[in-house]
Design an enzyme around this catalytic site. Structure first.
Site, PDB file in Angstrom:
ATOM      1  N   LYS A  30     -22.055 -35.341  14.001  1.00  0.00           N
ATOM      2  CA  LYS A  30     -23.253 -36.158  13.840  1.00  0.00           C
ATOM      3  C   LYS A  30     -24.331 -35.377  13.097  1.00  0.00           C
ATOM      4  O   LYS A  30     -24.991 -35.907  12.192  1.00  0.00           O
ATOM      5  CB  LYS A  30     -23.785 -36.592  15.201  1.00  0.00           C
ATOM      6  CG  LYS A  30     -25.085 -37.395  15.123  1.00  0.00           C
ATOM      7  CD  LYS A  30     -25.884 -37.350  16.408  1.00  0.00           C
ATOM      8  CE  LYS A  30     -26.561 -36.008  16.610  1.00  0.00           C
ATOM      9  NZ  LYS A  30     -27.479 -35.996  17.774  1.00  0.00           N
ATOM     10  N   ARG A  35     -27.708 -35.051   8.420  1.00  0.00           N
ATOM     11  CA  ARG A  35     -28.364 -34.192   7.434  1.00  0.00           C
ATOM     12  C   ARG A  35     -27.829 -34.479   6.038  1.00  0.00           C
ATOM     13  O   ARG A  35     -28.580 -34.509   5.059  1.00  0.00           O
ATOM     14  CB  ARG A  35     -28.161 -32.724   7.807  1.00  0.00           C
ATOM     15  CG  ARG A  35     -29.045 -32.234   8.945  1.00  0.00           C
ATOM     16  CD  ARG A  35     -28.569 -30.890   9.498  1.00  0.00           C
ATOM     17  NE  ARG A  35     -29.493 -30.326  10.479  1.00  0.00           N
ATOM     18  CZ  ARG A  35     -29.581 -30.734  11.746  1.00  0.00           C
ATOM     19  NH1 ARG A  35     -28.789 -31.714  12.178  1.00  0.00           N
ATOM     20  NH2 ARG A  35     -30.431 -30.162  12.585  1.00  0.00           N
ATOM     21  N   GLY A 118     -32.652 -38.743  17.940  1.00  0.00           N
ATOM     22  CA  GLY A 118     -33.663 -37.766  17.570  1.00  0.00           C
ATOM     23  C   GLY A 118     -33.666 -37.463  16.087  1.00  0.00           C
ATOM     24  O   GLY A 118     -34.727 -37.297  15.473  1.00  0.00           O
ATOM     25  N   SER A 193     -36.091 -28.194  17.885  1.00  0.00           N
ATOM     26  CA  SER A 193     -35.905 -27.561  16.580  1.00  0.00           C
ATOM     27  C   SER A 193     -35.862 -28.596  15.468  1.00  0.00           C
ATOM     28  O   SER A 193     -36.049 -28.262  14.290  1.00  0.00           O
ATOM     29  CB  SER A 193     -34.609 -26.750  16.574  1.00  0.00           C
ATOM     30  OG  SER A 193     -33.470 -27.597  16.652  1.00  0.00           O
ATOM     31  N   GLU A 340     -27.351 -28.566  23.951  1.00  0.00           N
ATOM     32  CA  GLU A 340     -26.596 -29.815  24.051  1.00  0.00           C
ATOM     33  C   GLU A 340     -25.279 -29.641  24.799  1.00  0.00           C
ATOM     34  O   GLU A 340     -24.674 -30.613  25.247  1.00  0.00           O
ATOM     35  CB  GLU A 340     -26.322 -30.379  22.657  1.00  0.00           C
ATOM     36  CG  GLU A 340     -25.420 -29.519  21.805  1.00  0.00           C
ATOM     37  CD  GLU A 340     -25.471 -29.911  20.336  1.00  0.00           C
ATOM     38  OE1 GLU A 340     -24.401 -30.088  19.754  1.00  0.00           O
ATOM     39  OE2 GLU A 340     -26.580 -30.063  19.787  1.00  0.00           O
ATOM     40  N   ARG A 371     -32.255 -34.390  31.242  1.00  0.00           N
ATOM     41  CA  ARG A 371     -30.890 -34.010  31.562  1.00  0.00           C
ATOM     42  C   ARG A 371     -30.791 -33.090  32.773  1.00  0.00           C
ATOM     43  O   ARG A 371     -29.801 -33.135  33.505  1.00  0.00           O
ATOM     44  CB  ARG A 371     -30.228 -33.353  30.335  1.00  0.00           C
ATOM     45  CG  ARG A 371     -29.855 -34.365  29.263  1.00  0.00           C
ATOM     46  CD  ARG A 371     -29.238 -33.730  28.043  1.00  0.00           C
ATOM     47  NE  ARG A 371     -28.691 -34.768  27.152  1.00  0.00           N
ATOM     48  CZ  ARG A 371     -28.325 -34.562  25.893  1.00  0.00           C
ATOM     49  NH1 ARG A 371     -28.444 -33.358  25.358  1.00  0.00           N
ATOM     50  NH2 ARG A 371     -27.843 -35.550  25.165  1.00  0.00           N
ATOM     51  N   ARG A 412     -23.955 -37.503  26.733  1.00  0.00           N
ATOM     52  CA  ARG A 412     -23.413 -36.265  27.285  1.00  0.00           C
ATOM     53  C   ARG A 412     -23.343 -36.294  28.812  1.00  0.00           C
ATOM     54  O   ARG A 412     -22.563 -35.559  29.406  1.00  0.00           O
ATOM     55  CB  ARG A 412     -24.210 -35.061  26.773  1.00  0.00           C
ATOM     56  CG  ARG A 412     -24.196 -34.972  25.248  1.00  0.00           C
ATOM     57  CD  ARG A 412     -24.277 -33.577  24.717  1.00  0.00           C
ATOM     58  NE  ARG A 412     -24.491 -33.592  23.276  1.00  0.00           N
ATOM     59  CZ  ARG A 412     -23.528 -33.703  22.372  1.00  0.00           C
ATOM     60  NH1 ARG A 412     -22.271 -33.825  22.763  1.00  0.00           N
ATOM     61  NH2 ARG A 412     -23.809 -33.711  21.072  1.00  0.00           N
ATOM     62  N   LYS A 437     -22.823 -43.399  21.036  1.00  0.00           N
ATOM     63  CA  LYS A 437     -23.967 -42.826  20.310  1.00  0.00           C
ATOM     64  C   LYS A 437     -23.497 -41.757  19.332  1.00  0.00           C
ATOM     65  O   LYS A 437     -23.998 -41.671  18.205  1.00  0.00           O
ATOM     66  CB  LYS A 437     -24.955 -42.235  21.311  1.00  0.00           C
ATOM     67  CG  LYS A 437     -26.242 -41.698  20.710  1.00  0.00           C
ATOM     68  CD  LYS A 437     -27.181 -41.226  21.814  1.00  0.00           C
ATOM     69  CE  LYS A 437     -28.578 -40.945  21.284  1.00  0.00           C
ATOM     70  NZ  LYS A 437     -28.641 -39.793  20.381  1.00  0.00           N
TER      71      LYS A 437
END
Length: 460
Positions: A30, A35, A118, A193, A340, A371, A412, A437
């Protein structure tokens, strides 16, 4: 506890019948796909993304770029006869699905649905600032709660006009002027980040480029920033970084044209986590084809982490093979760069023979859900003994029992529950469909891993 019939979305997590022995082809990354889409959309010539991930997050990114005028054509080679991400979807370089991205003049008016992605909510406002006209951003209710103020404030400092009703969050409108001045900006990216990556990705198109200076607590998920830098350089951008002898916490991107590229997307190594965990939990063996020898993906850290927890890894031309020893050891680990991976590691740690401490992940409270709170609650309701710390979790293994594992629309959390279900009978996962997702068809891939004979034509 509420009876199962009242929960039509419950998925009975399969109990492992024994040691797993399987090859699992994982769909594309992903992080690389999204990107790659942004960079191709900002390039001066058309480019290709081959074997992209088709998931909710990446389809939202593609559709958002289309609404701003970018052409994205989806094709599939003759070697692809199944859905993206399935084991028969042509997973050799150049085979399978490909997207051709045709840059165009970015324009509004447009409305972008970010969902709860995000990357979409953070990477695209800088792109929208380069568009000619207004671009409105909206999304799922949870997206309103996720940090975005750093990107908004930075864009304003660089010359963008944004209306967010002073919320520092979604929904908002970027009034693009066809260009952005750019220059130097300070930003506190300690909550994500992605704030830094968002500015760097569009910076070659800013009139002055950009100098991003992070001020604040330590940056999480540094591998994702390194991924952004590497991908920028691969399309011709000049980027100065702290790793290259520059100032600490400062990134500079020089303005210039980006080249079109033919990019083959790597498998998503973070999404390989539950399958590798299955080998560890069952004392079996799982191979992930096409695991890259060199990568900036955070998921590559699984090789070291799962080895410490009792497995052994071998990287060959066939891919990465993880073999479980039949025992799982607790771990004390700083996951600040690979946050993650925390839900999956927590699930494995709950089944270990000794306690674990997961540190450096306070920022996970601001992800798809909180989370840390969710993992604590759900594991404890299955009989676990998990305590939240200031920046992570302390997990003391206990005998677990079945029950409903809620996912809070977090992919997740769902895969973590599936890991627990391998060793604990009666785990029911609420809304396993949320895995779409980033990991389409997860339930089918999981079932086939446990019973390879169920889909012999799809096995390597």
């Amino acid at each position: 506890m509420t009876e199962s019939p009242a929960h039509p979305a419950l998925w009975p997590a399969p109990l492992a019948p024994g040691a797993v022995d399987a090859t699992v082809t994982v769909p594309g990354s992903k992080s690389v796909t999204n990107r790659g889409l942004v960079l191709a959309a900002l390039s001066s010539e058309p480019g290709w993304l081959r074997r992209p991930l088709r998931s909710r997050d990446t389809l939202l990114m593609a559709e958002a770029l289309r609404t701003m005028g970018v052409g994205i054509e989806e094709t599939a080679s003759s070697s692809s006869s199944g859905p993206a991400g399935s084991a028969d979807s042509g997973q050799q370089p150049g085979g399978g699905e490909a997207w051709r991205i045709i840059p165009a003049g970015l324009h509004g008016p447009a409305t972008v649905d970010v969902g709860n992605a995000g990357t979409v909510m953070r990477f695209l406002p800088p792109v929208a600032a380069l568009a000619d006209g207004p671009v409105r951003f909206d999304g799922d209710p949870r997206s309103y709660e996720r940090p975005l103020g750093g990107v908004i404030d930075a864009l304003r400092a660089l010359g963008a006009r944004i209306d967010d009703d002073n919320r520092g969050a979604l929904p908002l409108t970027v009034f693009g002027g066809g260009a952005l001045e750019g220059g130097a900006v300070e930003i506190d990216a300690s909550s994500s980040s992605q704030f830094v990556s968002a500015l760097l990705l569009s910076a070659p198109r800013f009139n002055q480029g950009v100098e991003v200076r992070h001020v604040g607590a330590a940056l999480p998920s540094m591998p994702h920033i390194r991924m952004t830098v590497d991908m920028l350089r691969s399309v011709g951008a000049q980027v100065d970084t702290p790793e290259a002898g520059g100032e600490p916490n400062v990134w500079r991107v020089t303005p210039g044209a980006l080249l079109g590229r033919d990019l083959v997307v790597e498998p998503d190594l973070s999404n390989a986590q539950p399958f590798l965990a299955a080998a560890l939990v069952t004392g079996g063996r799982v191979t992930i084809p096409d695991w890259p020898a060199h990568t900036t993906q955070p998921g590559d850290a699984l090789r070291e982490i799962f080895t410490t927890m009792g497995g052994s890894c071998e990287l060959t031309e066939q891919g990465l093979t993880l073999t479980g020893s039949g025992r799982i050891h607790g771990i004390d680990v700083d996951l600040s760069e690979v946050g993650e991976l925390t839900p999956g590691i927590a699930a494995v740690a709950a089944l270990a023979d000794s306690p674990s401490t997961l540190r450096g992940v306070a920022h996970l409270r601001l992800h798809e859900t909180d989370r840390l709170a969710a993992l604590t609650k759900e594991l404890n309701e299955l009989g676990g003994d998990v305590t939240e710390t200031a920046d992570g979790l302390h997990i003391r293994p206990r005998p677990l029992h079945g029950g409903i594992f809620h996912t809070y629309e977090d992919h997740r959390l769902a895969t973590a529950a599936a890991i627990i279900g391998l060793a604990v009978e009666g785990v029911e996962v609420e809304n396993v469909a949320t895995t779409a997702k980033t990991l389409p068809d997860f339930p089918a891939l999981w079932t086939e891993m446990l019973d390879p004979s169920a889909a012999p034509a799809q096995r390597a």
